[in-house]
Design an enzyme around this catalytic site. Structure first.
Site, PDB file in Angstrom:
ATOM      1  N   ASP A 166      35.852  41.059  47.836  1.00 53.05           N
ATOM      2  CA  ASP A 166      36.379  42.906  48.170  1.00 53.05           C
ATOM      3  C   ASP A 166      36.235  42.759  49.587  1.00 53.05           C
ATOM      4  OD1 ASP A 166      38.355  44.245  47.927  1.00 53.05           O
ATOM      5  OD2 ASP A 166      37.187  45.843  46.916  1.00 53.05           O
ATOM      6  N   ASP A 187      41.102  44.385  60.977  1.00 54.05           N
ATOM      7  CA  ASP A 187      40.393  44.286  62.551  1.00 54.05           C
ATOM      8  C   ASP A 187      41.851  43.629  62.848  1.00 54.05           C
ATOM      9  OD1 ASP A 187      39.329  43.693  64.772  1.00 54.05           O
ATOM     10  OD2 ASP A 187      37.237  43.149  62.920  1.00 54.05           O
ATOM     11  N   LYS A 200      38.213  43.876  51.916  1.00 57.11           N
ATOM     12  CA  LYS A 200      38.340  44.893  53.069  1.00 57.11           C
ATOM     13  C   LYS A 200      38.969  44.558  54.423  1.00 57.11           C
ATOM     14  CE  LYS A 200      38.359  48.146  48.883  1.00 57.11           C
ATOM     15  NZ  LYS A 200      36.909  48.028  48.167  1.00 57.11           N
ATOM     16  N   THR A 242      41.034  54.130  45.387  1.00 60.89           N
ATOM     17  CA  THR A 242      40.567  55.355  44.715  1.00 60.89           C
ATOM     18  C   THR A 242      40.522  56.411  44.787  1.00 60.89           C
ATOM     19  OG1 THR A 242      38.729  53.785  43.598  1.00 60.89           O
ATOM     20  CG2 THR A 242      41.628  53.738  42.826  1.00 60.89           C
ATOM     21  N   ARG A 271      31.549  50.637  37.298  1.00 61.70           N
ATOM     22  CA  ARG A 271      30.263  51.627  37.510  1.00 61.70           C
ATOM     23  C   ARG A 271      30.383  51.384  35.923  1.00 61.70           C
ATOM     24  NH1 ARG A 271      30.587  56.580  41.547  1.00 61.70           N
ATOM     25  NH2 ARG A 271      31.736  54.642  42.785  1.00 61.70           N
ATOM     26  N   LYS A 312      33.534  40.147  41.000  1.00 51.12           N
ATOM     27  CA  LYS A 312      34.011  41.327  42.010  1.00 51.12           C
ATOM     28  C   LYS A 312      32.044  41.030  42.585  1.00 51.12           C
ATOM     29  CE  LYS A 312      33.880  45.053  44.237  1.00 51.12           C
ATOM     30  NZ  LYS A 312      34.301  46.907  44.251  1.00 51.12           N
TER      31      LYS A 312
END
Length: 231
Positions: free
Chosen positions: A59, A64, A61, A116, A207, A32
């Site tokens: 990613d 618009d 997102k 999340t 992470r 990603k």
């Protein structure tokens, strides 16, 4: 569909990101690139990952006006990314433009439902009085009606999504954790085996691996756990 892990390169250092791709590439073929790394490395980082034989989940997102999203997705298509994301909250017209921009290409547009990092009070503060589960259900339905084949949701909504009459082809679940991390801003997390058992098609792990001393070892552990779940 066999669950596929995606490793999130949430880094600002392009060299560090590519070194991680090289380290994990024998085991992982999907990475990603989010806004952090894209701002640091631009389209070039995507090309280099693809040149290593891996797929890219871009990613960013997009959210618009419809024509702007059409043009943005068109650029993602030119890069030959496998997944690119739009916020379902952008509305049906915007979603249909995104789908049109990727039609017939290698790229799939995936709709982000509820981040999340959000929880019930997050929705309330922006005027949404539905529960997180209800919001994810509504947005998933809207995404599918607009022609998207996949969504992003937390593992906590997998049961809700899997009860829908019409099912997404792709359910991408971020916020994968084995244990709580210090300073973690992800609130709706889930472990890999649970995500697999509840019906995710892809999980995004970032992470936990980025902070691990033995990154390769943790990826091997992840793949072993997913294999066990399949047996």
């Amino acid at each position: 569909m066999e669950l596929k892990p995606i490793i999130a390169l949430d880094l600002s250092d392009v060299v560090e990101a590519l070194n991680l791709v090289h380290l994990l590439r024998p085991l992982i073929d999907f990475f990603k690139v989010g806004s952090q790394l894209f701002m640091a490395g631009g389209a070039d980082i995507i090309k280099k990952i693809i040149d290593n034989g891996a797929d890219v989940f871009l990613d960013l997102k997009f959210h618009d006006i419809p024509k702007t999203v059409f043009r943005a997705v068109s650029e993602a298509v030119k890069l030959k990314v496998k997944f690119t994301t739009v916020h379902v909250l952008g509305g049906e017209e915007m979603l249909r433009e995104a789908v049109a921009a990727a039609a017939g290409s290698y790229t799939e547009v995936i709709g982000v439902t509820v981040l999340t990092s959000a929880e019930q009070k997050t929705l309330e503060r922006v005027g949404i009085d539905r529960s997180v589960e209800e919001e994810v259900r509504l947005l998933t339905g809207l995404a599918l009606e607009a022609g998207l084949k996949g969504i992003v949701c937390s593992g906590r909504e997998l049961v809700t999504v899997r009860k829908l009459e019409k099912q997404p082809d792709y359910i991408v679940v971020p916020g994968i954790r084995w244990e709580k991390l210090t300073g973690d801003d992800q609130k709706r997390t889930i472990d890999p085996q649970e995500a697999a058992a509840l019906g995710a098609t892809h999980i995004v792990v970032g992470r936990s691996i980025l902070q691990a001393n033995d990154k390769l070892g943790l990826v091997r552990k992840l793949l072993s756990e997913l294999k066990k779940d399949k047996l």
